[in-house]
Design a protein around this motif. Structure first.
Motif, PDB file in Angstrom:
ATOM      1  N   GLY A  74      -2.266  10.698   8.322  1.00  0.00           N
ATOM      2  CA  GLY A  74      -1.631  11.272   7.715  1.00  0.00           C
ATOM      3  C   GLY A  74      -0.257  10.813   7.264  1.00  0.00           C
ATOM      4  N   ASP A  75       0.119  10.074   6.399  1.00  0.00           N
ATOM      5  CA  ASP A  75       1.522   9.814   6.237  1.00  0.00           C
ATOM      6  C   ASP A  75       1.355   9.546   3.983  1.00  0.00           C
ATOM      7  N   ALA A  76       1.536  10.319   3.553  1.00  0.00           N
ATOM      8  CA  ALA A  76       0.830  10.125   1.984  1.00  0.00           C
ATOM      9  C   ALA A  76       2.566   9.472   1.418  1.00  0.00           C
ATOM     10  N   THR A  77       4.217   8.976   2.537  1.00  0.00           N
ATOM     11  CA  THR A  77       4.688   8.338   1.667  1.00  0.00           C
ATOM     12  C   THR A  77       3.970   6.765   0.690  1.00  0.00           C
ATOM     13  N   PRO A  78       4.732   7.649  -0.576  1.00  0.00           N
ATOM     14  CA  PRO A  78       3.824   6.446  -1.449  1.00  0.00           C
ATOM     15  C   PRO A  78       4.352   5.018  -1.224  1.00  0.00           C
ATOM     16  N   VAL A  79       3.664   3.937  -1.326  1.00  0.00           N
ATOM     17  CA  VAL A  79       3.616   2.727  -0.980  1.00  0.00           C
ATOM     18  C   VAL A  79       3.589   1.471  -2.060  1.00  0.00           C
TER      19      VAL A  79
END
Length: 210
Positions: A74-79
């Motif tokens: 559930g981590d939506a940090t931009p990659v």
């Protein structure tokens, strides 16, 4: 907004050191470094960042595996994935896994900083790939020529496919419905007599369609 804080993942210590020096000199804060995807995930569990900057190829848990696990929890940090053209077959996988951006490793320093800032602001960045190396590695005969000519719209969509864009991202870029883009992609695959996007892109490049 304030300068982005990033997590930096690369299995080569010298590369990490170089990127740290480069980015910190441009005002980007490095929250932590990781030598592989597993260490990256562990760090992100306790240290939130604005953007993850990761090599796509690392031993053990690579950039795509880490991305899949990050999204699964559930981590939506931009990659933002750093890649070479040899990773062309991985770009589509990474896009499907939830990457917001790709940047070739030979990108200019200012382009790297700009990419990080843009991802931190919620944008998507998928840099078109270089075509020269592909033409040198793959060859098709005259009998492989497209069955029908390509329209300007199809060529534009092919270029975005070569950059790793998904149908949804292509739709946003060219202001079409996603279903319409899907139809264009199907037509492109049929004209190139291929079943998958990666092969279609390679064939389009070598035949100088794009």
């Amino acid at each position: 907004m304030s300068a982005p804080r990033i997590a930096l993942a690369d299995d080569q210590a010298l590369v990490r050191a170089g990127l740290r020096a480069l980015l910190e000199g441009q005002g980007i804060a490095i929250a932590f470094e990781a030598e592989d995807g597993a260490a990256l995930l562990e760090g992100l569990a306790t240290t939130p960042v604005d953007v993850v900057l990761s090599d796509i190829r690392m031993p053990g848990t690579d950039g795509i595996d880490a991305l899949l696990r990050l999204r699964a929890r559930g981590d939506a940090t931009p990659v933002l994935l750093l890649t070479t053209f040899d990773d062309s077959d991985l770009l589509l996988r990474a896009t499907g896994a939830g990457a917001q951006g790709f940047l070739l490793k030979d990108a200019a320093p200012e382009d790297l900083r700009d990419a990080i800032v843009r991802l931190a602001a919620g944008e998507t960045l998928l840099q078109p790939v270089s075509t020269g190396p592909v033409r040198a590695r793959y060859a098709f005969h005259a009998t492989d020529a497209p069955r029908e000519p390509f329209s300007a719209r199809e060529v534009a969509i092919l270029r975005l496919m070569a950059g790793g864009y998904s149908n949804r991202e292509i739709a946003r870029s060219v202001f079409l419905a996603e279903g319409t883009v899907k139809n264009y992609v199907s037509s492109i695959l049929e004209k190139l007599d291929t079943r998958d996007r990666t092969r279609a892109v390679l064939k389009a490049i070598t035949l100088r369609v794009i």
